[in-house]
Design a protein around this motif. Sequence first.
Motif, short mmCIF file in Angstrom:
data_model
loop_
_atom_site.label_atom_id
_atom_site.label_comp_id
_atom_site.label_asym_id
_atom_site.label_seq_id
_atom_site.Cartn_x
_atom_site.Cartn_y
_atom_site.Cartn_z
N VAL A 1 0.84 -1.21 0.00
CA VAL A 1 0.00 0.00 0.00
C VAL A 1 0.87 1.25 0.00
CG1 VAL A 1 -1.67 1.33 1.36
CG2 VAL A 1 -2.00 -1.12 1.03
N MET A 2 1.90 1.25 0.84
CA MET A 2 2.80 2.41 0.90
C MET A 2 3.53 2.61 -0.43
SD MET A 2 2.35 3.93 3.69
CE MET A 2 3.71 5.06 3.65
N ALA A 3 3.96 1.52 -1.07
CA ALA A 3 4.64 1.63 -2.35
C ALA A 3 3.72 2.22 -3.41
CB ALA A 3 5.16 0.27 -2.80
N LEU A 4 2.48 1.77 -3.43
CA LEU A 4 1.52 2.33 -4.38
C LEU A 4 1.26 3.80 -4.10
CD1 LEU A 4 -1.01 -0.65 -4.64
CD2 LEU A 4 0.67 0.09 -6.35
N LEU A 5 1.21 4.17 -2.84
CA LEU A 5 1.03 5.56 -2.46
C LEU A 5 2.22 6.41 -2.91
CD1 LEU A 5 -0.76 7.61 -0.96
CD2 LEU A 5 0.50 7.02 1.11
N VAL A 6 3.42 5.89 -2.71
CA VAL A 6 4.63 6.61 -3.14
C VAL A 6 4.63 6.80 -4.64
CG1 VAL A 6 7.14 6.38 -3.39
CG2 VAL A 6 6.07 5.99 -1.18
N ILE A 7 4.28 5.76 -5.39
CA ILE A 7 4.24 5.87 -6.85
C ILE A 7 3.23 6.93 -7.26
CG2 ILE A 7 3.55 4.65 -8.95
CD1 ILE A 7 4.79 2.10 -7.63
N PHE A 8 2.06 6.91 -6.67
CA PHE A 8 1.03 7.89 -6.99
C PHE A 8 1.50 9.31 -6.67
CE2 PHE A 8 -2.66 10.40 -5.57
CZ PHE A 8 -3.37 10.44 -6.76
N VAL A 9 2.07 9.50 -5.49
CA VAL A 9 2.54 10.83 -5.08
C VAL A 9 3.66 11.30 -6.00
CG1 VAL A 9 3.74 12.07 -3.23
CG2 VAL A 9 1.78 10.63 -2.70
N ARG A 10 4.61 10.43 -6.33
CA ARG A 10 5.73 10.82 -7.20
C ARG A 10 5.24 11.19 -8.59
NH1 ARG A 10 8.82 13.32 -5.37
NH2 ARG A 10 10.00 13.20 -7.28
N LEU A 11 4.28 10.47 -9.12
CA LEU A 11 3.76 10.81 -10.44
C LEU A 11 3.02 12.14 -10.43
CD1 LEU A 11 2.58 7.32 -11.74
CD2 LEU A 11 4.63 8.59 -12.37
N LYS A 12 2.28 12.41 -9.35
CA LYS A 12 1.59 13.70 -9.23
C LYS A 12 2.60 14.84 -9.04
CE LYS A 12 -2.41 14.29 -8.54
NZ LYS A 12 -3.40 14.85 -9.41
N ALA A 13 3.68 14.57 -8.31
CA ALA A 13 4.68 15.60 -8.01
C ALA A 13 5.39 16.08 -9.26
CB ALA A 13 5.68 15.09 -6.99
N SER A 14 5.47 15.26 -10.29
CA SER A 14 6.18 15.67 -11.50
C SER A 14 5.44 16.78 -12.24
CB SER A 14 6.42 14.47 -12.42
OG SER A 14 5.21 13.96 -12.89
N ASN A 15 4.19 17.04 -11.86
CA ASN A 15 3.43 18.13 -12.47
C ASN A 15 3.64 19.46 -11.76
OD1 ASN A 15 2.29 16.26 -14.25
ND2 ASN A 15 0.60 15.83 -12.87
N ARG A 16 4.29 19.43 -10.60
CA ARG A 16 4.52 20.65 -9.82
C ARG A 16 6.01 20.96 -9.75
NH1 ARG A 16 2.08 18.14 -5.19
NH2 ARG A 16 0.65 16.90 -6.37
N PRO A 17 6.36 22.23 -9.64
CA PRO A 17 7.78 22.58 -9.58
C PRO A 17 8.47 22.01 -8.34
CG PRO A 17 6.40 24.57 -9.68
CD PRO A 17 5.49 23.40 -9.59
N VAL A 18 9.74 21.70 -8.51
CA VAL A 18 10.57 21.20 -7.41
C VAL A 18 11.16 22.40 -6.69
CG1 VAL A 18 12.67 19.91 -6.88
CG2 VAL A 18 11.15 19.11 -8.69
N THR A 19 11.19 22.33 -5.37
CA THR A 19 11.83 23.36 -4.56
C THR A 19 12.78 22.68 -3.58
OG1 THR A 19 10.14 23.32 -2.84
CG2 THR A 19 9.78 24.87 -4.68
N ILE A 20 13.66 23.46 -3.01
CA ILE A 20 14.57 22.90 -2.01
C ILE A 20 13.77 22.31 -0.85
CG2 ILE A 20 16.32 23.51 -0.29
CD1 ILE A 20 17.54 25.37 -2.37
N LYS A 21 12.74 23.01 -0.45
CA LYS A 21 11.89 22.54 0.64
C LYS A 21 11.29 21.17 0.33
CE LYS A 21 7.64 24.06 2.86
NZ LYS A 21 6.67 25.14 2.96
N LYS A 22 10.82 20.99 -0.90
CA LYS A 22 10.21 19.71 -1.29
C LYS A 22 11.24 18.60 -1.40
CE LYS A 22 6.28 21.66 -3.74
NZ LYS A 22 5.62 21.82 -5.04
N ILE A 23 12.50 18.95 -1.58
CA ILE A 23 13.56 17.95 -1.64
C ILE A 23 13.96 17.53 -0.22
CG2 ILE A 23 15.99 17.57 -2.25
CD1 ILE A 23 15.51 19.40 -4.68
N ILE A 24 14.03 18.48 0.69
CA ILE A 24 14.56 18.23 2.03
C ILE A 24 13.53 17.62 2.98
CG2 ILE A 24 15.47 19.38 4.09
CD1 ILE A 24 16.90 21.32 2.24
#
Length: 178
Positions: free
Chosen positions: A19-42
């Motif tokens: 379940v956690m792996a599927l959640l991570v995959i979903f979140v990572r795919l959604k995150a690619s539509n939003r800009p990356v920031t230092i805060k989001k990396i850390i």
Amino acid sequence: MAHISPSYLQIGSTVGALVMALLVIFVRLKASNRPVTIKKIIIPPLGMATGFLMFVAPQVRVPWLWALAAFLVGWFLFSYPLIRSTKFEVSEGQVFARRSKSFVVILFALLIVRTVLHQVIDEYVSIPQSGALFFLLAFGMILRWRVFMLKQYRSIEASGELNGNPVPESSTPPNAQS
């Protein structure tokens, strides 16, 4: 306190990991539509670091050498595919993680390897200790991946691409005119 069968704990932890792996995959795919920031990396490794509180409980503790080995396996082996599949691109003055077709495959492959390893390791240590070792493995993996992402982001920042005007490598500083 009620006693829960180790086999139920093992099944529960495997299902929880899926379940956690599927959640991570979903979140990572959604995150690619939003800009990356230092805060989001850390923030992810900082948030995950709270998991070290589990070592307050004696039944979770493992020998230092095992802990170091688990962390290093995550750092060197498990982080490598994530690093290889993470690329940034600049668009309209913002940094975005480029969606890799292999990213989902890599996450599933890591999950399968982790699940198989879990089955093997559970034969030799208790379920809480196994959870601790896999937490350390995951923390090493996430930490190295995020350090790589931070370096890559800083490199883009230093190049001047975020301002919309890339700095040519052969240019001279403005004060160095002769």
